[in-house]
Write a protein that holds these residues in place. Sequence first.
Motif, PDB file in Angstrom:
ATOM      1  N   HIS A   1       0.844  -1.205   0.000  1.00  0.00           N
ATOM      2  CA  HIS A   1       0.000   0.000   0.000  1.00  0.00           C
ATOM      3  C   HIS A   1       0.878   1.254   0.000  1.00  0.00           C
ATOM      4  O   HIS A   1       0.597   2.218  -0.700  1.00  0.00           O
ATOM      5  CB  HIS A   1      -0.932  -0.019   1.225  1.00  0.00           C
ATOM      6  N   ALA A   2       1.959   1.228   0.772  1.00  0.00           N
ATOM      7  CA  ALA A   2       2.868   2.374   0.834  1.00  0.00           C
ATOM      8  C   ALA A   2       3.536   2.596  -0.510  1.00  0.00           C
ATOM      9  O   ALA A   2       3.717   3.741  -0.944  1.00  0.00           O
ATOM     10  CB  ALA A   2       3.914   2.160   1.919  1.00  0.00           C
ATOM     11  N   ALA A   3       3.892   1.522  -1.217  1.00  0.00           N
ATOM     12  CA  ALA A   3       4.521   1.653  -2.533  1.00  0.00           C
ATOM     13  C   ALA A   3       3.543   2.266  -3.533  1.00  0.00           C
ATOM     14  O   ALA A   3       3.935   3.056  -4.381  1.00  0.00           O
ATOM     15  CB  ALA A   3       4.992   0.296  -3.025  1.00  0.00           C
ATOM     16  N   LYS A   4       2.258   1.910  -3.415  1.00  0.00           N
ATOM     17  CA  LYS A   4       1.257   2.475  -4.315  1.00  0.00           C
ATOM     18  C   LYS A   4       1.135   3.985  -4.110  1.00  0.00           C
ATOM     19  O   LYS A   4       0.981   4.739  -5.054  1.00  0.00           O
ATOM     20  CB  LYS A   4      -0.109   1.819  -4.083  1.00  0.00           C
ATOM     21  N   ASP A   5       1.167   4.409  -2.860  1.00  0.00           N
ATOM     22  CA  ASP A   5       1.045   5.836  -2.564  1.00  0.00           C
ATOM     23  C   ASP A   5       2.351   6.589  -2.806  1.00  0.00           C
ATOM     24  O   ASP A   5       2.336   7.811  -2.967  1.00  0.00           O
ATOM     25  CB  ASP A   5       0.590   6.033  -1.118  1.00  0.00           C
ATOM     26  N   ASP A   6       3.477   5.875  -2.848  1.00  0.00           N
ATOM     27  CA  ASP A   6       4.772   6.502  -3.024  1.00  0.00           C
ATOM     28  C   ASP A   6       4.849   7.273  -4.344  1.00  0.00           C
ATOM     29  O   ASP A   6       5.400   8.363  -4.394  1.00  0.00           O
ATOM     30  CB  ASP A   6       5.882   5.454  -2.954  1.00  0.00           C
ATOM     31  N   TRP A   7       4.298   6.751  -5.424  1.00  0.00           N
ATOM     32  CA  TRP A   7       4.360   7.440  -6.709  1.00  0.00           C
ATOM     33  C   TRP A   7       3.624   8.775  -6.646  1.00  0.00           C
ATOM     34  O   TRP A   7       4.041   9.735  -7.275  1.00  0.00           O
ATOM     35  CB  TRP A   7       3.841   6.565  -7.858  1.00  0.00           C
ATOM     36  N   LYS A   8       2.537   8.817  -5.856  1.00  0.00           N
ATOM     37  CA  LYS A   8       1.781  10.065  -5.717  1.00  0.00           C
ATOM     38  C   LYS A   8       2.624  11.121  -5.010  1.00  0.00           C
ATOM     39  O   LYS A   8       2.642  12.286  -5.409  1.00  0.00           O
ATOM     40  CB  LYS A   8       0.488   9.835  -4.939  1.00  0.00           C
ATOM     41  N   GLN A   9       3.315  10.710  -3.943  1.00  0.00           N
ATOM     42  CA  GLN A   9       4.178  11.645  -3.223  1.00  0.00           C
ATOM     43  C   GLN A   9       5.329  12.108  -4.102  1.00  0.00           C
ATOM     44  O   GLN A   9       5.692  13.291  -4.096  1.00  0.00           O
ATOM     45  CB  GLN A   9       4.703  10.992  -1.951  1.00  0.00           C
TER      46      GLN A   9
ATOM     47  N   ILE B   1       9.298  13.316 -14.622  1.00  0.00           N
ATOM     48  CA  ILE B   1       7.877  12.995 -14.445  1.00  0.00           C
ATOM     49  C   ILE B   1       7.515  11.728 -15.211  1.00  0.00           C
ATOM     50  O   ILE B   1       6.742  10.896 -14.720  1.00  0.00           O
ATOM     51  CB  ILE B   1       6.998  14.197 -14.825  1.00  0.00           C
ATOM     52  N   GLU B   2       8.085  11.536 -16.401  1.00  0.00           N
ATOM     53  CA  GLU B   2       7.828  10.302 -17.140  1.00  0.00           C
ATOM     54  C   GLU B   2       8.326   9.087 -16.381  1.00  0.00           C
ATOM     55  O   GLU B   2       7.747   7.998 -16.495  1.00  0.00           O
ATOM     56  CB  GLU B   2       8.479  10.368 -18.521  1.00  0.00           C
ATOM     57  N   ALA B   3       9.390   9.245 -15.605  1.00  0.00           N
ATOM     58  CA  ALA B   3       9.951   8.125 -14.852  1.00  0.00           C
ATOM     59  C   ALA B   3       9.053   7.689 -13.687  1.00  0.00           C
ATOM     60  O   ALA B   3       9.189   6.577 -13.182  1.00  0.00           O
ATOM     61  CB  ALA B   3      11.332   8.498 -14.322  1.00  0.00           C
ATOM     62  N   ILE B   4       8.163   8.529 -13.279  1.00  0.00           N
ATOM     63  CA  ILE B   4       7.237   8.187 -12.189  1.00  0.00           C
ATOM     64  C   ILE B   4       6.109   7.349 -12.785  1.00  0.00           C
ATOM     65  O   ILE B   4       5.336   7.833 -13.601  1.00  0.00           O
ATOM     66  CB  ILE B   4       6.679   9.456 -11.512  1.00  0.00           C
ATOM     67  N   GLN B   5       6.039   6.104 -12.377  1.00  0.00           N
ATOM     68  CA  GLN B   5       5.034   5.188 -12.922  1.00  0.00           C
ATOM     69  C   GLN B   5       3.810   5.160 -12.015  1.00  0.00           C
ATOM     70  O   GLN B   5       3.880   4.663 -10.897  1.00  0.00           O
ATOM     71  CB  GLN B   5       5.625   3.783 -13.079  1.00  0.00           C
ATOM     72  N   PRO B   6       2.688   5.673 -12.504  1.00  0.00           N
ATOM     73  CA  PRO B   6       1.481   5.724 -11.670  1.00  0.00           C
ATOM     74  C   PRO B   6       0.800   4.362 -11.567  1.00  0.00           C
ATOM     75  O   PRO B   6       0.947   3.504 -12.441  1.00  0.00           O
ATOM     76  CB  PRO B   6       0.588   6.722 -12.416  1.00  0.00           C
ATOM     77  N   ALA B   7       0.051   4.189 -10.493  1.00  0.00           N
ATOM     78  CA  ALA B   7      -0.766   2.996 -10.320  1.00  0.00           C
ATOM     79  C   ALA B   7      -1.939   3.073 -11.292  1.00  0.00           C
ATOM     80  O   ALA B   7      -2.352   4.154 -11.707  1.00  0.00           O
ATOM     81  CB  ALA B   7      -1.264   2.903  -8.885  1.00  0.00           C
ATOM     82  N   VAL B   8      -2.483   1.911 -11.651  1.00  0.00           N
ATOM     83  CA  VAL B   8      -3.578   1.881 -12.620  1.00  0.00           C
ATOM     84  C   VAL B   8      -4.950   1.715 -11.965  1.00  0.00           C
ATOM     85  O   VAL B   8      -5.951   1.608 -12.654  1.00  0.00           O
ATOM     86  CB  VAL B   8      -3.359   0.774 -13.677  1.00  0.00           C
ATOM     87  N   ALA B   9      -4.997   1.699 -10.651  1.00  0.00           N
ATOM     88  CA  ALA B   9      -6.268   1.528  -9.953  1.00  0.00           C
ATOM     89  C   ALA B   9      -7.212   2.683 -10.260  1.00  0.00           C
ATOM     90  O   ALA B   9      -6.789   3.825 -10.468  1.00  0.00           O
ATOM     91  CB  ALA B   9      -6.033   1.444  -8.440  1.00  0.00           C
ATOM     92  N   ALA B  10      -8.490   2.386 -10.289  1.00  0.00           N
ATOM     93  CA  ALA B  10      -9.501   3.409 -10.577  1.00  0.00           C
ATOM     94  C   ALA B  10      -9.418   4.568  -9.587  1.00  0.00           C
ATOM     95  O   ALA B  10      -9.667   5.719  -9.946  1.00  0.00           O
ATOM     96  CB  ALA B  10     -10.893   2.792 -10.572  1.00  0.00           C
TER      97      ALA B  10
END
Length: 160
Positions: A8-16, A72-81
């Motif tokens: 869960h922390a890794a998923k939120d890490d891209w947002k930060q 910014i391209e290097a930041i890979q976002p999560a695909v969750a809705a």
Amino acid sequence: MASAISAHAAKDDWKQQFEKVSDEYFDQVYFHYAPTNGTLVGYHQYDAQLEDYSRKNIDAEIAALKVFGKDIEAIQPAVAAADFVPRSDREIVLANIRSELLTLEIIRPWEKNATKRKKTKLFEYLRECGVHADGAQVCLAGRAAALIGGARTADAGAAG
């Protein structure tokens, strides 16, 4: 349980990461090279600044845009809705960077008519006068004079 928390922390890490890099982009590039936009959105630290259309400044802006575009391209976002909005924000910032690069590297409007760009900004300022208090009008009047006087400098700087 610990692996679920770290996932869960890794998923939120891209947002930060995106929030940090995009904040740096707006501070170091977007408003730095377009202080008029900073003033228009209400950041008064840009009130006394004008765009610098010198070749040196344009080259520096292009270099900075390329660096932030890669970051910014290097930041890979999560695909969750649930991540649709921050993922969309990432795409909007990337589109802005690509648009600025297209303008600066390909379209090159200062080579066509630097004075026209200055006049467009002047009319944007004057339109704002009716919205702001008298103090803003004084600031805009001073900037308008600088815009008119700076057109010759921009023409000479872009040619060199």
